[in-house]
Design a protein around this motif. Structure first.
Motif, mmCIF file in Angstrom:
data_model
loop_
_atom_site.group_PDB
_atom_site.id
_atom_site.type_symbol
_atom_site.label_atom_id
_atom_site.label_comp_id
_atom_site.label_asym_id
_atom_site.label_seq_id
_atom_site.Cartn_x
_atom_site.Cartn_y
_atom_site.Cartn_z
ATOM 1 N N LEU A 220 0.855 -1.332 -0.159
ATOM 2 C CA LEU A 220 -0.151 -0.051 -0.038
ATOM 3 C C LEU A 220 0.738 1.207 -0.049
ATOM 4 O O LEU A 220 0.332 2.238 -0.595
ATOM 5 N N LYS A 221 2.050 1.217 0.551
ATOM 6 C CA LYS A 221 2.744 2.312 0.569
ATOM 7 C C LYS A 221 3.305 2.779 -0.860
ATOM 8 O O LYS A 221 3.325 4.027 -1.240
ATOM 9 N N ASP A 222 3.561 1.722 -1.637
ATOM 10 C CA ASP A 222 4.025 2.134 -3.108
ATOM 11 C C ASP A 222 2.798 2.469 -3.929
ATOM 12 O O ASP A 222 2.994 3.271 -4.694
ATOM 13 N N LEU A 223 1.675 1.629 -3.627
ATOM 14 C CA LEU A 223 0.648 1.778 -4.506
ATOM 15 C C LEU A 223 -0.204 3.443 -4.066
ATOM 16 O O LEU A 223 -0.379 4.104 -5.306
ATOM 17 N N LEU A 224 -0.022 3.981 -2.874
ATOM 18 C CA LEU A 224 -0.884 4.988 -2.604
ATOM 19 C C LEU A 224 0.361 6.300 -2.584
ATOM 20 O O LEU A 224 -0.138 7.464 -2.583
ATOM 21 N N HIS A 225 1.502 5.984 -2.680
ATOM 22 C CA HIS A 225 2.378 7.146 -2.065
ATOM 23 C C HIS A 225 3.710 7.100 -3.102
ATOM 24 O O HIS A 225 4.726 7.773 -2.825
ATOM 25 N N SER A 226 3.560 6.552 -4.444
ATOM 26 C CA SER A 226 4.444 6.479 -5.450
ATOM 27 C C SER A 226 3.767 6.397 -6.789
ATOM 28 O O SER A 226 2.659 6.257 -6.912
ATOM 29 N N ARG A 227 4.766 6.736 -7.781
ATOM 30 C CA ARG A 227 4.278 6.642 -9.053
ATOM 31 C C ARG A 227 4.719 5.506 -9.841
ATOM 32 O O ARG A 227 4.638 5.201 -10.965
ATOM 33 N N LEU A 228 5.121 4.248 -9.110
ATOM 34 C CA LEU A 228 5.623 3.198 -9.550
ATOM 35 C C LEU A 228 4.321 1.989 -10.219
ATOM 36 O O LEU A 228 3.134 2.464 -9.771
ATOM 37 N N ASN A 229 4.628 1.617 -11.364
ATOM 38 C CA ASN A 229 3.554 0.810 -12.098
ATOM 39 C C ASN A 229 3.435 -0.562 -11.201
ATOM 40 O O ASN A 229 4.162 -0.819 -10.187
ATOM 41 N N ILE A 230 2.114 -1.095 -11.470
ATOM 42 C CA ILE A 230 1.701 -2.404 -10.714
ATOM 43 C C ILE A 230 2.939 -3.417 -10.653
ATOM 44 O O ILE A 230 3.056 -4.226 -9.609
ATOM 45 N N ASP A 231 3.434 -3.575 -11.834
ATOM 46 C CA ASP A 231 4.761 -4.698 -11.873
ATOM 47 C C ASP A 231 5.663 -4.325 -10.926
ATOM 48 O O ASP A 231 6.268 -5.227 -10.354
ATOM 49 N N GLU A 232 5.991 -3.092 -10.914
ATOM 50 C CA GLU A 232 7.180 -2.701 -10.198
ATOM 51 C C GLU A 232 6.862 -2.934 -8.547
ATOM 52 O O GLU A 232 7.615 -3.164 -7.861
ATOM 53 N N ILE A 233 5.543 -2.438 -8.402
ATOM 54 C CA ILE A 233 5.129 -2.496 -6.806
ATOM 55 C C ILE A 233 5.065 -4.064 -6.460
ATOM 56 O O ILE A 233 5.516 -4.691 -5.387
ATOM 57 N N SER A 234 4.669 -5.002 -7.154
ATOM 58 C CA SER A 234 4.635 -6.257 -6.963
ATOM 59 C C SER A 234 5.898 -7.038 -6.500
ATOM 60 O O SER A 234 6.235 -7.828 -5.645
ATOM 61 N N LEU A 235 7.077 -6.722 -7.670
ATOM 62 C CA LEU A 235 8.527 -7.188 -7.437
ATOM 63 C C LEU A 235 9.038 -6.526 -6.237
ATOM 64 O O LEU A 235 9.648 -7.255 -5.385
ATOM 65 N N ASN A 236 8.661 -5.216 -5.828
ATOM 66 C CA ASN A 236 9.331 -4.556 -4.673
ATOM 67 C C ASN A 236 8.748 -5.144 -3.371
ATOM 68 O O ASN A 236 9.475 -5.059 -2.278
ATOM 69 N N ASN A 237 7.699 -5.800 -3.530
ATOM 70 C CA ASN A 237 7.140 -6.374 -2.260
ATOM 71 C C ASN A 237 7.107 -7.851 -2.018
ATOM 72 O O ASN A 237 6.305 -8.523 -1.417
#
Length: 786
Positions: A220-237
């Motif tokens: 949720l941190k990346d999803l709501l407070h960054s401009r990363l796309n969904i692919d990047e968010i999934s890999l980061n977490n």
């Protein structure tokens, strides 16, 4: 305003507005009145009310009654919450105004206090604001966990396994990397199966589910407070691909990550507030709101309870059944002699106790200390116009009017040593009573002959003499004998004396008696510290052992516990601070299963006068102190006497009775510990317990509930004296005040019971609580009710 642990905002309020919550949220209506709808039910929300919601819950504001409503929203960050409470992801919370009358009033007041304090600190410029906010957040989360969970799993686990805490911390630090059960198990020197079993037992769900939920929440941190796309968010977490991430995200939040992100920042429906980017702010110069928050943060001390110190939480699931009839043991109140009944204060105390407690007998140690002057004149002058025992005639009238019998504890040792004239005077007095009141008056008289086990043979001879004398005076008088049986064997060691006692005493008895004093047993062990738990229900266990001994002798006579005590201390300070309400109650509720009656002393003065050895080591069980101050034993007996109807549930900590459509629930928190610890306030506070009570069989009704709290602060005279610090003796006004304030606390409220009774309460150490539910309006029966 946002930080990494919480989000605090001032919400605009309009009718027909719907709120959708994305985090665990507390709403605090600081000012105003409105109607809201949640979970299909409508609630009236007024000044000071709190509401709690879980992620994806909704709330609809259906009506507002004032335009100046102020609603504060406190959202708790899920990641921060879960770092403090690993069960967070499988826990839901609930708070609506109706819970004010479900035993949670103190918890709600404390929660409101901390929310108000947090808001004040949030908008302040103090250098210590961050520290204050952190303290408030931890207190708020602790209260949510302890009192406002929807699920009851918390009550099954009081302490987490230290190993699982280490494992959870490790997962929290490494969730972004590939993690497997086998790898984590190896890191902590465990087998995969052992880790899996431990993880499920301690957290409530499987390792893989916990890890997946944690990764989704952290995303949720990346999803709501960054401009990363969904692919990047999934890999980061920690997800191997975005498809898996999307599947698990939708399972947890009900919608895809992309849709969730869109809803967070905007909405096409003007009636729905998901999580606004900008909300109304609370300016520091808005003195009205700040003053109201300050009021809620600083309520008077007597309106809140320091419940955060409660360490133990228990869930009581009570199911009704026909257990037993109500308490029917006969209560004996001891004084020293019949002459004491000539005292107006003594009579007043007896009448007060008689009204609250079902007293059957007045216990005496002697008929009178000296023969009255009227009897001497009568013998010398032989004038029948005068009553030889004139002053006692009033005593007889008092006994007859109030239907009180006499329980005479006659010491056989004393009887052996007194003069012939002493015996003759007392025999004549008994004959005088028969002439004055008739034979029926003696039906309520018992003479309990006290045996000295060191002089057993002499006592047996004295008993036979007394028995013959009483038979000649009036055979209606019941004769009893004290049993010379003691801890731990409860037997007569000398076989010859035992045979004489069984053959020459027992056959002449109408009843038997014994005394129980656990303090002497506790004190005897000077080298090894006794296990205090062995003294739990000591008197009841001793009664059972004596009953077993009598059964082995094939004796089934009624058994009276003439005098007894609980574990206490050797000093006045210890005796006073060692509150024993629940200890006495627990014994009383069970003793009537094995004894026909039990005795208490009327007041402290009578008890201390009766004791031959001074100074007195141990407090007795007295009903009054001085100036009609009621001691804990009075309140225990009064509460037990209130119970009516059938006992339909009984446990180690509760008794439930039903009388027609009304219920009474008696709860107690028994703590046995070394008496000297009663002077340690921190220890006493640690012994308090929060109970959650569930009784599914309570009938659907509206009830008026009367709650009576009896604890060391409400009902114990010693603690009331603590407010009087003068070294000088107190005057009558002060004692009169103490007599009035040292009483159990009572409150009354209305409660709707629908599909079972659910209630919370906090009991201090050895405290007692009584809930009386009186039906005032009937609801339709449930389908499964007969």
């Amino acid at each position: 305003m946002m930080n990494e642990k919480y989000h605090l905002s001032l919400l605009p309020i309009t009718a027909k507005k719907t709120l959708l919550f994305k985090e665990t949220t507390i709403l605090f209506l600081v000012k105003g009145d409105m109607m809201v709808q949640a979970e299909g039910q409508e609630h009236a929300v007024m000044d000071g009310h709190l509401l709690i919601f879980n992620p994806n819950d909704t709330l609809k504001i259906t009506k507002i009654f004032r335009d100046d409503c102020v609603l504060i929203q406190l959202q708790l960050d899920s990641l921060f919450f879960s770092s403090l409470y690993p069960r967070f992801f499988t826990t839901n919370f609930e708070l609506f105004p109706k819970q004010l009358e479900s035993g949670k009033r103190e918890a709600i007041y404390n929660l409101r206090k901390y929310v108000a304090e947090l808001a004040l600190s949030h908008y302040s410029a103090e250098t210590t604001k961050d520290l204050r906010i952190s303290m408030n957040l931890h207190q708020i989360i602790l209260l949510l966990i302890q009192f406002f969970q929807k699920e009851s799993s918390y009550y099954n686990y009081h302490f987490y396994n230290e190993k699982i805490i280490e494992i959870i911390e490790y997962i929290g630090q490494n969730y972004q990397h590939p993690l497997a059960l086998e790898q984590v198990a190896s890191t902590f020197f465990m087998s995969p199966s052992a880790l899996s079993k431990l993880f499920k037992a301690e957290t409530g769900y499987y390792f893989s589910h916990y890890l997946t939920n944690l990764r989704v929440r952290q995303s949720l941190k990346d999803l709501l407070h960054s401009r990363l796309n969904i692919d990047e968010i999934s890999l980061n977490n920690g997800f191997s691909n975005s498809k898996t991430y999307r599947i698990h995200f939708k399972k947890l939040f009900g919608e895809s990550p992309s849709i969730y992100r869109q809803h967070y920042f905007k909405t096409d429906d003007p009636t729905v507030i998901h999580q606004p980017k900008e909300t109304a702010s609370l300016e520091s110069d808005n003195r009205d709101i700040l003053a109201t928050l300050y009021y809620y943060a600083h309520l008077p001390q007597d309106e809140t309870t320091d419940i955060e110190r409660v360490e133990t939480h228990k869930k009581l699931a009570i199911h009704t059944q026909n257990v037993r009839d109500q308490i029917n043991a006969e209560v004996i109140i001891h004084i020293n002699t019949l002459e004491d009944l000539l005292n107006a204060d003594t009579q007043t105390e007896i009448l007060v106790a008689k009204k609250a407690i079902d007293i059957r007998y007045i216990g005496i140690q002697n008929l009178f200390l000296e023969s009255p002057e009227s009897y001497t004149v009568y013998k010398e002058e032989s004038l029948s116009i005068f009553s030889p025992f004139a002053k006692f005639d009033m005593v007889l009238e008092f006994l007859e009017k109030n239907q009180l019998g006499i329980y005479y504890q006659l010491s056989l040792t004393d009887y052996e040593t007194i003069s012939y004239f002493y015996k003759t005077d007392r025999q004549y007095f008994l004959r005088h009573i028969e002439k004055k009141k008739g034979t029926d008056f003696f039906k309520n008289w018992k003479i309990d002959c006290q045996f000295n086990h060191h002089e057993l043979l002499n006592c047996i001879r004295a008993f036979s003499e007394i028995y013959e004398t009483i038979q000649q005076i009036n055979p209606v008088i019941q004769i009893g004998a004290e049993l010379p049986l003691f801890y731990p064997n409860y037997d007569i060691s000398d076989p010859i004396l035992k045979d004489r006692y069984l053959k020459q005493v027992i056959p002449k008895c109408d009843f038997l008696s014994f005394q129980s004093e656990p303090n002497y047993t506790y004190e005897k062990n000077e080298i090894i510290i006794p296990n205090v738990e062995n003294f739990n229900e000591f008197v009841f266990k001793e009664s059972q052992n004596i009953k077993k001994r009598l059964a082995s002798w094939q004796i089934s006579l009624p058994l009276y516990l003439s005098q007894w005590n609980t574990l206490t201390g050797q000093s006045r300070a210890t005796n006073g601070s060692f509150f024993r309400g629940a200890l006495v109650l627990q014994e009383v509720l069970k003793l009537d299963l094995v004894v026909a009656g039990y005795g208490f002393w009327l007041n402290t003065d009578q008890f201390e006068t009766s004791q031959e050895i001074k100074p007195i080591k141990f407090d007795g069980l007295e009903i009054f102190h001085n100036y009609l101050c009621k001691r804990p034993a009075f309140h225990v007996l009064a509460l037990a006497s209130r119970l009516k109807g059938k006992v339909v549930a009984l446990g180690d900590e509760f008794m439930l009775t039903k009388h027609y459509n009304n219920y009474q629930l008696l709860l107690w928190n028994v703590n046995y510990f070394p008496p000297h610890l009663s002077l340690e306030e921190t220890f006493l506070e640690s012994q308090s317990v929060t109970f959650r009570i569930e009784i599914p069989e309570i009938e659907n009704n509206f009830y008026q509930v009367k709650q009576i709290d009896f604890n060391r602060y409400n009902g114990a005279i010693f603690y009331a004296y603590g407010d009087f610090n003068s070294n000088e003796p107190l005057d009558y006004e002060s004692h009169e005040y103490l007599a009035e304030v040292s009483r159990p606390k009572m409150k009354v409220f209305d409660l709707e019971v629908n599909n079972g009774f659910d209630f919370y309460c906090i009991l201090d150490t050895n405290a007692v609580l009584l809930l009386e539910l009186t039906a005032i309006k009937f609801l339709p029966k449930r389908q499964n009710d007969k």
